[in-house]
Design an enzyme around this catalytic site. Structure first.
Site, mmCIF file in Angstrom:
data_model
loop_
_atom_site.group_PDB
_atom_site.id
_atom_site.type_symbol
_atom_site.label_atom_id
_atom_site.label_comp_id
_atom_site.label_asym_id
_atom_site.label_seq_id
_atom_site.Cartn_x
_atom_site.Cartn_y
_atom_site.Cartn_z
ATOM 1 N N LYS A 197 0.848 -1.191 0.000
ATOM 2 C CA LYS A 197 0.000 0.000 0.000
ATOM 3 C C LYS A 197 0.886 1.245 0.000
ATOM 4 O O LYS A 197 1.997 1.190 0.513
ATOM 5 C CB LYS A 197 -0.911 0.010 1.238
ATOM 6 N N LYS A 221 2.513 -8.704 -2.226
ATOM 7 C CA LYS A 221 1.531 -8.822 -3.312
ATOM 8 C C LYS A 221 1.272 -7.485 -4.000
ATOM 9 O O LYS A 221 1.157 -6.452 -3.350
ATOM 10 C CB LYS A 221 0.215 -9.357 -2.731
ATOM 11 N N GLU A 224 -4.843 -5.635 -6.868
ATOM 12 C CA GLU A 224 -5.493 -6.129 -8.084
ATOM 13 C C GLU A 224 -5.447 -5.141 -9.241
ATOM 14 O O GLU A 224 -5.439 -5.541 -10.404
ATOM 15 C CB GLU A 224 -6.945 -6.523 -7.787
ATOM 16 N N HIS A 265 -6.657 -13.204 -7.818
ATOM 17 C CA HIS A 265 -7.486 -12.211 -7.142
ATOM 18 C C HIS A 265 -8.890 -12.256 -7.739
ATOM 19 O O HIS A 265 -9.049 -12.503 -8.932
ATOM 20 C CB HIS A 265 -6.894 -10.809 -7.281
#
Length: 475
Positions: free
Chosen positions: A175, A201, A204, A294
């Protein structure tokens, strides 16, 4: 055409709008082991009988159309038609029914989720005679599931590749999801992996935007993985999102990831499409890449109780199309998911044989035969105080993914990763010692705080954070 010819041709043919019940409602039908079975939640328009509505679903999702046609006589409808073989009322709902439909196997192309869904959840969902329609579950027979490769590797092969056993895997979504440069993004990946996570990760919607092109991101993330592996002695990974605007571009990104030597790539399987996903899954198996999935866009399809498709169907479709991980909700976090419902489709993802269990929303017994399982990923609004519940709910064969719950640590990214790893190890040890995490979970976390200042700081910052809203999709 002469009147004489018209009379002769009209023998045995009666034009007009069909009464679907006459052909497609067959309560005496005994289902076959090779049939694909579907359970639909049907809400008919006022005045439409349940039998007619169920038969209409069977007809419009298989061989039927709104009127009798000449070419019906050139094939065998009894062989190819879908059949509504049972109807039951939905308890507590007025004028709503579960219609069970059996489809012959020959209606579907082998190894194609795209073709399966085009029929079963195609035009029938816009049928005017129905106020709403929802596909609750599918039974995929072994005769059909064996035509699919399924997950590229599966749970056991992934554990062997990572050399990690006896606990859930830990992940983190980087993030902010959009806006970082590739170098700063790679730095966050390195700090999280060095702190003790197994995976980081791409979110998406991280594809290849002006602020961070995909190739730059891949290179900096690969560097971060290699550096973290060298420092920790553990195998690490980052889900590099290969989703793109074309299948060719998606495959180009997957090939580059393989050339960099990373262990895993990622795909948004609903927005990317089942055809693209299956192609990527085949490439991943052939080239030793794990595939993280996802489910972006799923709630558009599955969140309404009366219309659309339940996520357990999307989960089964993903297992056939191919993926080693898929997001499955958290039960305790910020995203929708009732415990029994979630555990039902988690079992459908992981296990070989799942018994019918209506208390968990499983309408049919499902036998996957030898198809590999998929690791469910718990992600969305979770933090260290949720760790005992997540460990107890999802068990070892899962990925617990903390985005804000890692990067939001007051001391930084690496301490956030340390806090999550310590919390997980404490919960696994307590469970293995026979302690009840459902009852003693908070105490287990508090005890671990004595030995980890990083965990103590995380517990303090997130002690009041809760997401207490009613679940919409209940059994």
């Amino acid at each position: 055409m002469s009147p004489k010819t018209e009379t002769k041709a009209s023998v045995g043919f009666k034009a007009g709008v069909k009464d679907y019940r006459l052909t497609y409602y067959t309560p005496e039908y005994q289902t076959k082991d090779t049939d694909i079975l579907a359970a639909f939640r049907v809400t008919p328009q006022p005045g439409v009988p349940a039998e007619e509505a169920g038969a209409a679903v069977a007809a419009e999702s298989s061989t039927g159309t709104w009127t009798t046609v000449w070419t019906d006589g050139l094939t065998s409808l009894d062989r190819y038609k879908g059949r509504c073989y049972d109807i039951e009322p939905v308890p507590g709902e007025e004028n709503q029914f579960i219609a069970y439909v059996a489809y012959p196997l020959d209606l579907f192309e082998e190894g194609s989720v795209t073709n399966l869904f085009t029929s079963i959840v195609g035009n029938v969902f816009g049928f005017k005679a129905l106020r709403a329609l929802r596909l609750e579950d599918l039974r995929i027979p072994p005769a059909y599931s064996k035509t699919f490769q399924g997950p590229p590797h599966g749970i056991q092969v992934e554990r062997d590749k990572l050399n990690k056993y006896g606990r859930p895997l830990l992940g983190c979504t980087i993030k902010p999801k959009l806006g970082l440069s590739a170098k700063n993004y790679g730095r966050a990946v390195y700090e999280c992996l060095r702190g003790g996570l197994d995976f980081t990760k791409d979110d998406e919607n991280v594809n290849s935007q002006p602020f961070m092109r995909w190739r730059d991101r891949f290179v900096f993330c690969a560097e971060a993985i290699n550096k973290a592996q060298a420092e920790t002695g553990e195998i690490k990974g980052h889900y590099l999102n290969a989703t793109a605007g074309t299948c060719e571009e998606m495959m180009k990104r997957a090939v580059f990831a393989r050339e960099l030597g990373v262990p895993i790539v990622m795909h948004d399987y609903l927005t990317g499409g089942f055809t693209a996903n299956t192609s990527l899954a085949h490439y991943c198996r052939d080239n030793g890449l794990l595939l993280h999935i996802h489910r972006a866009m799923h709630a558009v399809i599955d969140r309404q109780r009366n219309h659309g498709m339940h996520f357990r169907v999307l989960a089964k479709a993903l297992r056939m199309s191919g993926g080693d991980h898929i997001h499955a909700g958290t039960v305790v976090g910020k995203l929708e998911g009732e415990r029994d419902v979630t555990l039902g489709f988690v079992d459908l993802l992981r296990d070989d044989f799942i018994e019918k269990d209506r208390s968990r929303g499983i309408y049919f017994t499902q036998d996957w035969v030898s198809m590999p399982g998929v690791l469910p990923v718990a992600s969305g609004g979770i933090h260290v105080w949720h760790m005992p519940a997540l460990t107890e709910i999802f068990g070892d064969d899962s990925v617990l993914q903390f985005g804000g719950g890692t990067l939001g640590h007051p001391w930084g990214n690496a301490p956030g990763a340390v806090a999550n790893r310590v919390a997980l190890e404490a919960c696994v040890q307590a469970r293995n010692e026979g302690r009840d995490l459902a009852r003693e979970g908070n105490e287990v976390i508090r005890e671990a705080c004595k030995w980890s200042p990083e965990l103590a700081a995380a517990c303090e910052i997130w002690k009041e954070i809760k997401f207490e809203f009613d679940v919409i999709d209940r059994l």
